[in-house]
Design a protein around this motif. Structure first.
Motif, mmCIF file in Angstrom:
data_model
loop_
_atom_site.group_PDB
_atom_site.id
_atom_site.type_symbol
_atom_site.label_atom_id
_atom_site.label_comp_id
_atom_site.label_asym_id
_atom_site.label_seq_id
_atom_site.Cartn_x
_atom_site.Cartn_y
_atom_site.Cartn_z
ATOM 1 N N GLU A 109 0.812 -1.213 0.000
ATOM 2 C CA GLU A 109 0.000 0.000 0.000
ATOM 3 C C GLU A 109 0.850 1.269 0.000
ATOM 4 O O GLU A 109 0.635 2.179 -0.789
ATOM 5 N N ASP A 110 1.837 1.327 0.877
ATOM 6 C CA ASP A 110 2.613 2.565 1.004
ATOM 7 C C ASP A 110 3.689 2.694 -0.081
ATOM 8 O O ASP A 110 3.966 3.783 -0.560
ATOM 9 N N LEU A 111 4.308 1.577 -0.449
ATOM 10 C CA LEU A 111 5.438 1.662 -1.388
ATOM 11 C C LEU A 111 5.080 1.151 -2.787
ATOM 12 O O LEU A 111 5.911 1.179 -3.692
ATOM 13 N N GLY A 112 3.848 0.674 -2.957
ATOM 14 C CA GLY A 112 3.375 0.316 -4.300
ATOM 15 C C GLY A 112 3.970 -0.955 -4.879
ATOM 16 O O GLY A 112 3.999 -1.125 -6.104
ATOM 17 N N ALA A 113 4.423 -1.876 -4.037
ATOM 18 C CA ALA A 113 5.021 -3.114 -4.560
ATOM 19 C C ALA A 113 3.954 -3.997 -5.215
ATOM 20 O O ALA A 113 2.848 -4.122 -4.699
ATOM 21 N N GLU A 114 4.301 -4.585 -6.352
ATOM 22 C CA GLU A 114 3.430 -5.561 -7.007
ATOM 23 C C GLU A 114 4.063 -6.935 -6.832
ATOM 24 O O GLU A 114 5.207 -7.052 -6.399
ATOM 25 N N SER A 115 3.323 -7.969 -7.244
ATOM 26 C CA SER A 115 3.770 -9.328 -6.916
ATOM 27 C C SER A 115 5.185 -9.622 -7.430
ATOM 28 O O SER A 115 5.999 -10.205 -6.712
ATOM 29 N N ILE A 116 5.499 -9.184 -8.645
ATOM 30 C CA ILE A 116 6.814 -9.506 -9.206
ATOM 31 C C ILE A 116 7.919 -8.778 -8.439
ATOM 32 O O ILE A 116 9.071 -9.223 -8.406
ATOM 33 N N ASP A 117 7.561 -7.653 -7.812
ATOM 34 C CA ASP A 117 8.562 -6.908 -7.052
ATOM 35 C C ASP A 117 9.089 -7.711 -5.865
ATOM 36 O O ASP A 117 10.224 -7.526 -5.438
ATOM 37 N N PHE A 118 8.252 -8.608 -5.329
ATOM 38 C CA PHE A 118 8.689 -9.378 -4.163
ATOM 39 C C PHE A 118 9.873 -10.282 -4.533
ATOM 40 O O PHE A 118 10.802 -10.464 -3.753
ATOM 41 N N LEU A 119 9.810 -10.821 -5.743
ATOM 42 C CA LEU A 119 10.926 -11.643 -6.222
ATOM 43 C C LEU A 119 12.177 -10.772 -6.393
ATOM 44 O O LEU A 119 13.290 -11.161 -6.021
ATOM 45 N N ASP A 120 11.966 -9.594 -6.942
ATOM 46 C CA ASP A 120 13.078 -8.658 -7.156
ATOM 47 C C ASP A 120 13.716 -8.271 -5.812
ATOM 48 O O ASP A 120 14.943 -8.204 -5.673
ATOM 49 N N ILE A 121 12.870 -8.040 -4.821
ATOM 50 C CA ILE A 121 13.371 -7.678 -3.485
ATOM 51 C C ILE A 121 14.215 -8.827 -2.922
ATOM 52 O O ILE A 121 15.304 -8.605 -2.378
ATOM 53 N N VAL A 122 13.734 -10.052 -3.092
ATOM 54 C CA VAL A 122 14.486 -11.219 -2.609
ATOM 55 C C VAL A 122 15.847 -11.293 -3.303
ATOM 56 O O VAL A 122 16.887 -11.478 -2.644
ATOM 57 N N PHE A 123 15.875 -11.110 -4.616
ATOM 58 C CA PHE A 123 17.148 -11.134 -5.360
ATOM 59 C C PHE A 123 18.119 -10.101 -4.785
ATOM 60 O O PHE A 123 19.295 -10.367 -4.557
ATOM 61 N N HIS A 124 17.593 -8.891 -4.581
ATOM 62 C CA HIS A 124 18.436 -7.803 -4.102
ATOM 63 C C HIS A 124 18.989 -8.079 -2.708
ATOM 64 O O HIS A 124 20.142 -7.796 -2.415
ATOM 65 N N LEU A 125 18.108 -8.580 -1.831
ATOM 66 C CA LEU A 125 18.534 -8.835 -0.449
ATOM 67 C C LEU A 125 19.610 -9.909 -0.409
ATOM 68 O O LEU A 125 20.571 -9.815 0.359
#
Lengths: 129, 158
Positions: free
Chosen positions: A35-51
């Motif tokens: 809600e606050d940062l506008g993440a969509e489902s594919i972004d969660f995978l991207d976040i995992v890659f980055h972390l």
């Protein structure tokens, strides 16, 4: 040397700025990813890659953001998380704060569990072994 | 006809880095519409060229066991245009490879000058990831894999 929570937060903040295209002042500990940062489902995978790269850790699928919960009728009934579902979520997400969600476990409110602080807690547990 | 927007790989280091060339030619029909008076290589097709360069890098990493789809373009910045007669070089460097896919950092060079940088993410398109059955090998056709033949043996790309 163990990382401080502030150091972890700053790296998580960098990750979210890069993956979600948000400003760093929007990334507060209490900000929700969807809600606050506008993440969509594919972004969660991207976040995992980055972390994984930023902290040199491995994040098995479903560990940070659990999957196969909402499609299980034992865990969700009439749009609400059952007691069994809530227990499963808590077991799988010791890094999340469920105090608000368990007052009203409407599955539409589930994204509110995923806050910046949730990621910081997860990474803290991970890097501390 | 196959949608191929790179002409040749010039470097290919498995799981690490790939470099491909694209020669922009006025023989390409789309340039006559984009635009007739001033043909310019569309930025979207440069993104596609980078996606193909990098997609083969990500696909080859698991021996083409899974097809790979472009999941997200996180960033695409261009500082100049490319026109007929220009040679583009797409350089893709692996940022991350994992069980679900990978991400790359890409740089686009035009006749030696950097004119773009792109970050993109790929997902392995298997049944468990997509949730339904997919046709086998719908991304990495023979003509695509042939582009890599100077760099990897036939046995490496089933």
């Amino acid at each position: 040397m163990p990382m401080s929570e502030q150091e972890i937060f700053e790296k998580v903040q960098e990750t979210l700025v890069e993956t979600l295209g948000v400003d760093d002042d929007e990334v507060t500990p209490e900000a929700t990813l969807r809600e606050d940062l506008g993440a969509e489902s594919i972004d969660f995978l991207d976040i995992v890659f980055h972390l994984e790269k930023a902290f040199d850790i491995k994040i098995p699928r479903g560990e940070l953001f659990p999957d196969n919960i909402l499609n299980n009728p034992e865990f969700v009934q009439d749009g609400k998380m059952t007691d069994a579902g809530l227990k499963e979520l808590k077991d799988r997400m010791p890094h999340a704060d469920f105090s608000d969600f368990e007052q009203d476990p409407d599955i539409n409110k589930m994204p509110e569990i995923f806050k910046v602080q949730t990621i910081v807690n997860y990474v803290s547990n991970k890097v501390d072994g | 006809m196959r949608w191929i927007w790179i002409d040749r790989f010039t470097e290919f280091e498995p799981r690490t880095r790939a470099v491909a060339i694209k020669n922009v030619s006025l023989a390409e029909e789309h340039l006559h519409d984009h635009w007739q008076a001033y043909p310019v290589m569309p930025a979207s097709l440069m993104i596609e060229g980078m996606a193909q360069t990098a997609g083969l890098l990500v696909g080859q990493a698991d021996g083409f066991a899974n097809d790979v789809v472009l999941a997200k373009v996180t960033r695409a910045e261009f500082t100049d245009i490319a026109t007929p007669g220009d040679q583009l070089i797409y350089e893709a460097i692996v940022e991350h490879l994992g069980e679900a896919g990978g991400s790359i950092e890409g740089t686009i060079h035009r006749n030696g000058d950097v004119i773009g940088n792109i970050r993109m993410m790929f997902s392995y398109a298997n049944e468990s990831a997509i949730g339904r059955e997919l046709p086998k090998g719908f991304v990495f056709t023979e003509s695509f894999q042939r582009l890599l033949s100077p760099f990897i043996g036939d046995g490496d790309h089933a």
